[in-house]
Design an enzyme around this catalytic site. Structure first.
Site, PDB file in Angstrom:
ATOM      1  N   LYS A   1      -4.151   3.276  -3.560  1.00 27.12           N
ATOM      2  CA  LYS A   1      -3.864   4.685  -3.362  1.00 27.12           C
ATOM      3  C   LYS A   1      -4.102   4.990  -1.899  1.00 27.12           C
ATOM      4  O   LYS A   1      -4.657   4.209  -1.154  1.00 27.12           O
ATOM      5  CB  LYS A   1      -4.798   5.523  -4.241  1.00 27.12           C
ATOM      6  CG  LYS A   1      -4.502   5.374  -5.729  1.00 27.12           C
ATOM      7  CD  LYS A   1      -5.483   6.139  -6.572  1.00 27.12           C
ATOM      8  CE  LYS A   1      -6.745   5.346  -6.787  1.00 27.12           C
ATOM      9  NZ  LYS A   1      -7.728   6.037  -7.622  1.00 27.12           N
TER      10      LYS A   1
ATOM     11  N   ASP B   1       0.824  -1.229   0.000  1.00 33.32           N
ATOM     12  CA  ASP B   1       0.000   0.000   0.000  1.00 33.32           C
ATOM     13  C   ASP B   1       0.846   1.262   0.000  1.00 33.32           C
ATOM     14  O   ASP B   1       2.007   1.219   0.421  1.00 33.32           O
ATOM     15  CB  ASP B   1      -0.774   0.079   1.333  1.00 33.32           C
ATOM     16  CG  ASP B   1      -2.060  -0.672   1.282  1.00 33.32           C
ATOM     17  OD1 ASP B   1      -2.739  -0.678   2.302  1.00 33.32           O
ATOM     18  OD2 ASP B   1      -2.384  -1.239   0.225  1.00 33.32           O
TER      19      ASP B   1
ATOM     20  N   MET C   1      -8.891   7.815   8.588  1.00 28.41           N
ATOM     21  CA  MET C   1      -9.210   8.365   7.266  1.00 28.41           C
ATOM     22  C   MET C   1     -10.294   9.431   7.353  1.00 28.41           C
ATOM     23  O   MET C   1     -11.193   9.475   6.529  1.00 28.41           O
ATOM     24  CB  MET C   1      -9.662   7.231   6.320  1.00 28.41           C
ATOM     25  CG  MET C   1      -8.549   6.236   6.038  1.00 28.41           C
ATOM     26  SD  MET C   1      -9.126   4.716   5.200  1.00 28.41           S
ATOM     27  CE  MET C   1      -9.658   3.712   6.607  1.00 28.41           C
TER      28      MET C   1
END
Lengths: 263, 263
Positions: free
Chosen positions: A65, A43, A179
């Site tokens: 991504k 990743d 996130m």
């Protein structure tokens, strides 16, 4: 794992937690698996120092991504893992943090299972633990934060987050938001609307454990401002709750004394 | 950390996550700190293989019990750490799992701060991550478990647990219950009373990652029976929720497809 025997059989897949970024926060087991692989998929969240541990002769393939990854991408990753395993490779799939926490490991395991590919997991240090460690804070606190909730706030632009705000807005808990940089404004407004105090302590961490780590202490009502000044491209974790205020010695002692009195 | 320089200064304290038990699940940093310490204080939850990494010449002191530890004991531990640091030792305090998750690290940091002792944290792999890895399960699942909540259910005999059951009983979440073996009957009854289905998947793990690891898959209504058969003295973690059902490939794919459709 004996040093005489490769811990990864040919045609096997290991989903390996790469930890928060600092190669020293990799587990000993993850290091052994990386050195034993014939191919490594990784990743963008895997730290560069971790990638430096991949031996020179090992194939390495970047997948994924930092955010906004679509399911098509996930399907391609699933396919790549399965195809490498079926070709007899010793496969390591390196994931930032711990594979079991917001790592989509279930989808990769399901894909392997579909094709009769053996898959195993090596756990890792998750970003919330690393951020707390860097800040000298705890995620739980006896008498003050008996619950720790991890959520992901990865919503697309213009969409509301589907979270049970009433359940989240517990003053006796810590929330670790993965996130969530883009959703900072909504998180702050909703948590306050559901009862959390505006001055609830918040710790923002970007690239925790890496040399360019940023730590920012703020309060819930100021979170949107603070999130806006954190480096744009960084992996950000937001920790919300009384526990993360850090080495507040008197608060800690008062809470512990209260817990003792209640017990 | 250079090999030429001790990463622990004299008079410094490091709270170090020892991970779930398997010495290979220790971080590289934790290993370096253990080798650099002049004195190591450790919990009963720290794996024997981890203790084997302490060099022969290093002082080692066992502190704390597996459960039922009283605050007096915690105060004694705080004192021991401070006294060792003030005597100029390079102090490592080894804690099972991650120091920031139910590890009472805030209390030890507060005590160090009171005495001007520098204290730092090295994060570790927490037991929930290790249990999920051993079982080949994920703790989160896109579309099915977007939230992961850690609670400790360490109540004294005859006392009710103070938890927000309505907030916990979320079918779209995973609950990781630490130190909850004695409370298994109450956890099961309360979560079902607050709306979780009786057949919600449960994974019980004792001594996850160690050679005597036990993994037991059950359902929420049968949790009390399952908890009773897990080895008596073991460190038990209970994982509750749809995600931990393991490599249910079709469930995983359906949930991911639903998440994609919603997005």
């Amino acid at each position: 794992m004996s040093t005489h025997e490769n811990p990864i059989g040919p045609g096997e897949v290991w989903l390996v937690g790469a930890g928060p970024g600092d190669p020293d926060l990799l587990t000993r087991k993850a290091e052994k698996l990386i050195r034993a692989a014939s191919i490594v998929f990784y990743d963008a969240l895997v730290g560069p120092g971790v990638l430096d541990l991949i031996p020179a002769g090992t194939k390495r393939i970047s997948v994924g991504k930092r955010s906004g990854r679509h399911s098509k991408d996930q399907d391609s990753i699933n396919d790549l893992l399965v195809r490498a395993a079926l070709a007899g490779e010793r496969v390591v799939r390196l994931k930032g943090g711990d594979p079991s926490i917001f790592g989509r490991s279930a989808e990769e395991m399901a894909s392997c299972a579909d094709h009769g590919v053996a898959v195993r997991i090596c756990p890792g240090v998750t970003a919330a633990s690393a951020a707390a460690a860097s800040a000298g804070a705890s995620l739980t606190l006896r008498g003050l934060a008996r619950k720790l909730t991890f959520v992901t706030a990865h919503a697309r632009a213009g969409e509301a987050l589907e979270l049970d705000w009433a359940a989240l807005a517990d003053p006796a808990a810590t929330i670790a938001i993965y996130m969530g940089k883009a959703a900072a404004r909504e998180m702050s407004a909703r948590l306050i609307a559901h009862g959390l105090a505006g001055d609830t302590p918040v710790l923002l961490a970007a690239n925790a454990s890496l040399p360019d780590e940023q730590l920012l202490r703020t309060r819930l009502d100021l979170l949107p401002v603070a999130a806006a000044v954190i480096a744009d491209d960084a992996a950000v974790i937001m920790l919300v709750g009384a526990a993360v205020a850090g080495s507040g010695a008197s608060t800690t002692r008062q809470a512990a004394a209260r817990a003792d009195a209640e017990a």
